[in-house]
Design a protein around this motif. Structure first.
Motif, PDB file in Angstrom:
ATOM      1  N   VAL A   1      -3.862 -59.584 -12.398  1.00  0.00           N
ATOM      2  CA  VAL A   1      -3.928 -58.402 -11.552  1.00  0.00           C
ATOM      3  C   VAL A   1      -4.051 -58.839 -10.094  1.00  0.00           C
ATOM      4  CG1 VAL A   1      -5.299 -56.344 -11.014  1.00  0.00           C
ATOM      5  CG2 VAL A   1      -5.033 -57.066 -13.381  1.00  0.00           C
ATOM      6  N   THR A   2      -3.292 -58.159  -9.238  1.00  0.00           N
ATOM      7  CA  THR A   2      -3.427 -58.377  -7.795  1.00  0.00           C
ATOM      8  C   THR A   2      -3.732 -57.029  -7.155  1.00  0.00           C
ATOM      9  OG1 THR A   2      -1.097 -57.975  -7.304  1.00  0.00           O
ATOM     10  CG2 THR A   2      -1.718 -60.241  -7.871  1.00  0.00           C
ATOM     11  N   ILE A   3      -4.186 -57.041  -5.934  1.00  0.00           N
ATOM     12  CA  ILE A   3      -4.538 -55.809  -5.237  1.00  0.00           C
ATOM     13  C   ILE A   3      -3.311 -54.908  -5.071  1.00  0.00           C
ATOM     14  CG2 ILE A   3      -4.246 -56.646  -2.871  1.00  0.00           C
ATOM     15  CD1 ILE A   3      -7.148 -54.437  -4.148  1.00  0.00           C
ATOM     16  N   GLU A   4      -2.137 -55.503  -5.021  1.00  0.00           N
ATOM     17  CA  GLU A   4      -0.904 -54.721  -4.890  1.00  0.00           C
ATOM     18  C   GLU A   4      -0.586 -53.900  -6.137  1.00  0.00           C
ATOM     19  OE1 GLU A   4      -0.952 -58.076  -4.024  1.00  0.00           O
ATOM     20  OE2 GLU A   4      -1.227 -57.584  -1.904  1.00  0.00           O
ATOM     21  N   ASP A   5      -1.247 -54.206  -7.243  1.00  0.00           N
ATOM     22  CA  ASP A   5      -1.038 -53.461  -8.480  1.00  0.00           C
ATOM     23  C   ASP A   5      -1.692 -52.077  -8.446  1.00  0.00           C
ATOM     24  OD1 ASP A   5       0.382 -55.556  -9.667  1.00  0.00           O
ATOM     25  OD2 ASP A   5      -1.456 -56.470 -10.444  1.00  0.00           O
ATOM     26  N   PHE A   6      -2.481 -51.805  -7.424  1.00  0.00           N
ATOM     27  CA  PHE A   6      -3.233 -50.557  -7.340  1.00  0.00           C
ATOM     28  C   PHE A   6      -2.662 -49.654  -6.256  1.00  0.00           C
ATOM     29  CE2 PHE A   6      -5.985 -53.804  -9.046  1.00  0.00           C
ATOM     30  CZ  PHE A   6      -6.511 -53.173 -10.154  1.00  0.00           C
ATOM     31  N   GLU A   7      -2.881 -48.362  -6.445  1.00  0.00           N
ATOM     32  CA  GLU A   7      -2.475 -47.373  -5.445  1.00  0.00           C
ATOM     33  C   GLU A   7      -3.305 -47.592  -4.182  1.00  0.00           C
ATOM     34  OE1 GLU A   7      -0.043 -45.081  -5.794  1.00  0.00           O
ATOM     35  OE2 GLU A   7       0.383 -45.937  -7.770  1.00  0.00           O
ATOM     36  N   PRO A   8      -2.759 -47.247  -3.005  1.00  0.00           N
ATOM     37  CA  PRO A   8      -3.504 -47.428  -1.755  1.00  0.00           C
ATOM     38  C   PRO A   8      -4.885 -46.769  -1.764  1.00  0.00           C
ATOM     39  CG  PRO A   8      -1.220 -46.949  -1.267  1.00  0.00           C
ATOM     40  CD  PRO A   8      -1.392 -46.788  -2.766  1.00  0.00           C
ATOM     41  N   ALA A   9      -4.991 -45.592  -2.358  1.00  0.00           N
ATOM     42  CA  ALA A   9      -6.300 -44.912  -2.398  1.00  0.00           C
ATOM     43  C   ALA A   9      -7.298 -45.718  -3.223  1.00  0.00           C
ATOM     44  CB  ALA A   9      -6.147 -43.507  -2.973  1.00  0.00           C
ATOM     45  N   ASP A  10      -6.831 -46.339  -4.300  1.00  0.00           N
ATOM     46  CA  ASP A  10      -7.712 -47.164  -5.130  1.00  0.00           C
ATOM     47  C   ASP A  10      -8.092 -48.453  -4.409  1.00  0.00           C
ATOM     48  OD1 ASP A  10      -7.699 -45.295  -7.138  1.00  0.00           O
ATOM     49  OD2 ASP A  10      -6.171 -46.329  -8.331  1.00  0.00           O
ATOM     50  N   ARG A  11      -7.171 -49.021  -3.681  1.00  0.00           N
ATOM     51  CA  ARG A  11      -7.459 -50.253  -2.929  1.00  0.00           C
ATOM     52  C   ARG A  11      -8.608 -50.050  -1.952  1.00  0.00           C
ATOM     53  NH1 ARG A  11      -1.348 -51.520  -1.015  1.00  0.00           N
ATOM     54  NH2 ARG A  11      -0.438 -51.426  -3.093  1.00  0.00           N
ATOM     55  N   ALA A  12      -8.712 -48.831  -1.421  1.00  0.00           N
ATOM     56  CA  ALA A  12      -9.736 -48.535  -0.417  1.00  0.00           C
ATOM     57  C   ALA A  12     -11.111 -48.266  -1.023  1.00  0.00           C
ATOM     58  CB  ALA A  12      -9.298 -47.323   0.405  1.00  0.00           C
ATOM     59  N   LEU A  13     -11.206 -48.148  -2.335  1.00  0.00           N
ATOM     60  CA  LEU A  13     -12.493 -47.848  -2.971  1.00  0.00           C
ATOM     61  C   LEU A  13     -13.463 -49.026  -2.845  1.00  0.00           C
ATOM     62  CD1 LEU A  13     -11.356 -46.123  -6.291  1.00  0.00           C
ATOM     63  CD2 LEU A  13     -12.357 -45.021  -4.289  1.00  0.00           C
ATOM     64  N   ALA A  14     -14.684 -48.704  -2.485  1.00  0.00           N
ATOM     65  CA  ALA A  14     -15.757 -49.702  -2.486  1.00  0.00           C
ATOM     66  C   ALA A  14     -16.362 -49.756  -3.884  1.00  0.00           C
ATOM     67  CB  ALA A  14     -16.828 -49.316  -1.458  1.00  0.00           C
ATOM     68  N   CYS A  15     -17.118 -50.792  -4.159  1.00  0.00           N
ATOM     69  CA  CYS A  15     -17.740 -50.943  -5.481  1.00  0.00           C
ATOM     70  C   CYS A  15     -18.582 -49.722  -5.869  1.00  0.00           C
ATOM     71  CB  CYS A  15     -18.584 -52.219  -5.517  1.00  0.00           C
ATOM     72  SG  CYS A  15     -17.579 -53.729  -5.497  1.00  0.00           S
ATOM     73  N   ALA A  16     -19.316 -49.178  -4.916  1.00  0.00           N
ATOM     74  CA  ALA A  16     -20.143 -48.000  -5.202  1.00  0.00           C
ATOM     75  C   ALA A  16     -19.277 -46.800  -5.580  1.00  0.00           C
ATOM     76  CB  ALA A  16     -21.020 -47.667  -3.998  1.00  0.00           C
ATOM     77  N   ASP A  17     -18.125 -46.659  -4.919  1.00  0.00           N
ATOM     78  CA  ASP A  17     -17.199 -45.568  -5.250  1.00  0.00           C
ATOM     79  C   ASP A  17     -16.640 -45.737  -6.663  1.00  0.00           C
ATOM     80  OD1 ASP A  17     -17.452 -44.558  -2.616  1.00  0.00           O
ATOM     81  OD2 ASP A  17     -15.840 -45.881  -1.918  1.00  0.00           O
ATOM     82  N   ILE A  18     -16.302 -46.968  -6.995  1.00  0.00           N
ATOM     83  CA  ILE A  18     -15.779 -47.258  -8.332  1.00  0.00           C
ATOM     84  C   ILE A  18     -16.813 -46.894  -9.386  1.00  0.00           C
ATOM     85  CG2 ILE A  18     -15.066 -49.116  -9.896  1.00  0.00           C
ATOM     86  CD1 ILE A  18     -13.849 -50.514  -7.403  1.00  0.00           C
ATOM     87  N   GLU A  19     -18.047 -47.287  -9.152  1.00  0.00           N
ATOM     88  CA  GLU A  19     -19.104 -47.008 -10.130  1.00  0.00           C
ATOM     89  C   GLU A  19     -19.358 -45.512 -10.255  1.00  0.00           C
ATOM     90  OE1 GLU A  19     -21.446 -47.465 -13.190  1.00  0.00           O
ATOM     91  OE2 GLU A  19     -20.189 -49.016 -12.311  1.00  0.00           O
ATOM     92  N   ARG A  20     -19.332 -44.773  -9.149  1.00  0.00           N
ATOM     93  CA  ARG A  20     -19.518 -43.319  -9.213  1.00  0.00           C
ATOM     94  C   ARG A  20     -18.404 -42.669 -10.029  1.00  0.00           C
ATOM     95  NH1 ARG A  20     -21.675 -43.800  -4.160  1.00  0.00           N
ATOM     96  NH2 ARG A  20     -19.678 -43.626  -3.099  1.00  0.00           N
ATOM     97  N   GLU A  21     -17.182 -43.103  -9.809  1.00  0.00           N
ATOM     98  CA  GLU A  21     -16.071 -42.514 -10.565  1.00  0.00           C
ATOM     99  C   GLU A  21     -16.159 -42.886 -12.043  1.00  0.00           C
ATOM    100  OE1 GLU A  21     -11.228 -42.035 -10.563  1.00  0.00           O
ATOM    101  OE2 GLU A  21     -12.182 -42.990  -8.841  1.00  0.00           O
ATOM    102  N   ARG A  22     -16.599 -44.086 -12.319  1.00  0.00           N
ATOM    103  CA  ARG A  22     -16.775 -44.487 -13.721  1.00  0.00           C
ATOM    104  C   ARG A  22     -17.830 -43.619 -14.412  1.00  0.00           C
ATOM    105  NH1 ARG A  22     -16.919 -51.009 -13.592  1.00  0.00           N
ATOM    106  NH2 ARG A  22     -16.627 -50.850 -15.821  1.00  0.00           N
ATOM    107  N   GLU A  23     -18.884 -43.277 -13.728  1.00  0.00           N
ATOM    108  CA  GLU A  23     -19.917 -42.397 -14.292  1.00  0.00           C
ATOM    109  C   GLU A  23     -19.365 -40.991 -14.529  1.00  0.00           C
ATOM    110  OE1 GLU A  23     -22.972 -43.018 -15.495  1.00  0.00           O
ATOM    111  OE2 GLU A  23     -22.477 -45.129 -15.172  1.00  0.00           O
ATOM    112  N   THR A  24     -18.542 -40.504 -13.599  1.00  0.00           N
ATOM    113  CA  THR A  24     -17.911 -39.195 -13.775  1.00  0.00           C
ATOM    114  C   THR A  24     -16.993 -39.216 -14.991  1.00  0.00           C
ATOM    115  OG1 THR A  24     -18.015 -38.772 -11.398  1.00  0.00           O
ATOM    116  CG2 THR A  24     -16.432 -37.479 -12.657  1.00  0.00           C
ATOM    117  N   ILE A  25     -16.228 -40.291 -15.139  1.00  0.00           N
ATOM    118  CA  ILE A  25     -15.329 -40.433 -16.293  1.00  0.00           C
ATOM    119  C   ILE A  25     -16.124 -40.480 -17.586  1.00  0.00           C
ATOM    120  CG2 ILE A  25     -13.782 -42.081 -17.439  1.00  0.00           C
ATOM    121  CD1 ILE A  25     -12.626 -42.670 -14.639  1.00  0.00           C
TER     122      ILE A  25
END
Length: 133
Positions: free
Chosen positions: A41-65
């Motif tokens: 996996v490389t960063i280019e594999d992700f959408e621009p909006a996902d690339r901009a996510l910080a770790c805290a944002d990722i974890e919040r979305e994972r909790e919502t999911i």
């Protein structure tokens, strides 16, 4: 054929038809994490909006999911008993099978949520986010 044989034949046919109603599993995503993986996996594999996510944002979305997944699974489980009873009696009176709930929207939502969860997990690993369970 005897009545008993006719009934057994009918039940077999109805069982086979009922089994065809089950949804197949969604396709697996490419393996990019195993030791014998075919790609990385490389960063280019992700959408621009996902690339901009910080770790805290990722974890919040994972909790919502996680919460959304639990809610969708609960809705499917809520229909399980009704579907089982309708399936049993539907073997004797097929129109009863119309009373079953396919939960297609929930199942589609679960597939979408799992795909998003996989994306976030890969992004978290790539960004070296701390693993939170």
């Amino acid at each position: 054929m005897s009545r008993r044989a006719d009934l057994a034949f009918l039940l077999t046919i109805l069982g086979a038809l009922g089994g065809g109603c089950a949804a197949s599993a969604p396709p697996l995503p490419p393996d990019t994490t195993a030791t014998n993986r075919t790609g990385s996996v490389t960063i280019e594999d992700f959408e621009p909006a996902d690339r901009a996510l910080a770790c805290a944002d990722i974890e919040r979305e994972r909790e919502t999911i996680k919460a959304s997944t639990m809610a969708a699974n609960a809705r499917v489980a809520g229909h399980r008993s009704t579907n089982q009873v309708a399936g049993y009696f539907g073997a004797f009176f097929p129109p009863i099978l119309l009373a079953t709930e396919g939960d297609y929207d929930e199942k589609d939502e679960l597939v979408r949520l799992q795909s998003r969860r996989d994306t976030l997990s890969k992004l978290a690993v790539l960004k070296n986010c701390p693993m939170v369970r």
